[in-house]
Scaffold this motif. Structure first.
Motif, PDB file in Angstrom:
ATOM      1  N   LEU A  64      -4.640  11.385   5.798  1.00  0.00           N
ATOM      2  CA  LEU A  64      -4.272  10.177   5.426  1.00  0.00           C
ATOM      3  C   LEU A  64      -5.015   9.196   4.629  1.00  0.00           C
ATOM      4  N   LEU A  65      -4.800   8.890   3.453  1.00  0.00           N
ATOM      5  CA  LEU A  65      -5.455   8.067   2.588  1.00  0.00           C
ATOM      6  C   LEU A  65      -4.622   6.710   2.076  1.00  0.00           C
ATOM      7  N   GLU A  66      -5.052   5.695   2.287  1.00  0.00           N
ATOM      8  CA  GLU A  66      -4.348   4.349   1.746  1.00  0.00           C
ATOM      9  C   GLU A  66      -4.796   4.337   0.248  1.00  0.00           C
ATOM     10  N   SER A  85       0.631  -1.309   0.005  1.00  0.00           N
ATOM     11  CA  SER A  85       0.089   0.092  -0.097  1.00  0.00           C
ATOM     12  C   SER A  85       1.031   1.356  -0.068  1.00  0.00           C
ATOM     13  N   HIS A  86       0.284   2.340  -0.526  1.00  0.00           N
ATOM     14  CA  HIS A  86       0.734   3.736  -0.580  1.00  0.00           C
ATOM     15  C   HIS A  86      -0.018   4.499   0.361  1.00  0.00           C
ATOM     16  N   VAL A  87       0.633   5.605   0.737  1.00  0.00           N
ATOM     17  CA  VAL A  87      -0.269   6.529   1.675  1.00  0.00           C
ATOM     18  C   VAL A  87      -0.178   7.946   1.057  1.00  0.00           C
ATOM     19  N   ILE A  88      -1.182   8.463   0.733  1.00  0.00           N
ATOM     20  CA  ILE A  88      -1.195   9.741   0.282  1.00  0.00           C
ATOM     21  C   ILE A  88      -1.226  10.777   1.586  1.00  0.00           C
ATOM     22  N   VAL A  89      -0.561  11.537   1.828  1.00  0.00           N
ATOM     23  CA  VAL A  89      -0.278  12.535   3.163  1.00  0.00           C
ATOM     24  C   VAL A  89      -0.703  13.735   2.623  1.00  0.00           C
TER      25      VAL A  89
END
Length: 128
Positions: A122-124, A16-20
């Motif tokens: 924060l979005l996964e 997974s990536h995380v958008i911060v």
């Protein structure tokens, strides 16, 4: 200096990536110096292992003013929006925290809006 602008996410997969995204107010002030220069940096903690810088990768001057050959009172207010994608490669809890700093002698930097509108989102994102 660490701020109270932070959030925690636990990714569901190591891919997974995380958008911060962080929004906050910062003021830089100097009196009797030739400018007011400061910045910010985002640090990350994975599973309580300790904070390390994640974005940007090095201290840089993010905002400021410089007056060559003279000294004045300077005050700069700004409301940045930071947005980046991270790949923490873990399923442990990940904390993203904002730090602010001064980059020039005589600069004082203040964090936070009086209205409490400083935010972290924060979005996964599926990385498979």
């Amino acid at each position: 200096v660490a701020t109270d602008n932070y959030a925690v996410i636990t990714p569901s997969a190591t891919s997974s990536h995380v958008i911060v995204t962080m929004n906050f107010r910062q003021q830089n002030y100097a009196n009797g110096y030739s400018g007011a220069v400061a910045g910010w940096q985002v640090f990350r903690d994975i599973g309580g292992g300790g904070y390390s810088d994640v974005y940007p990768a090095a201290l840089t001057e993010m905002v400021g003013s410089s007056l060559t050959g003279t000294s004045y009172e300077t005050s700069i207010y700004y409301w940045p929006c930071i947005c980046f994608m991270d790949s923490p490669n873990t399923t442990s809890a990940v904390t993203y925290k904002l730090y602010i700093y001064r980059r020039q002698t005589g600069t004082t930097t203040y964090f936070g809006a009086a209205s409490g509108e400083d935010r972290v989102t924060l979005l996964e994102v599926d990385g498979s």
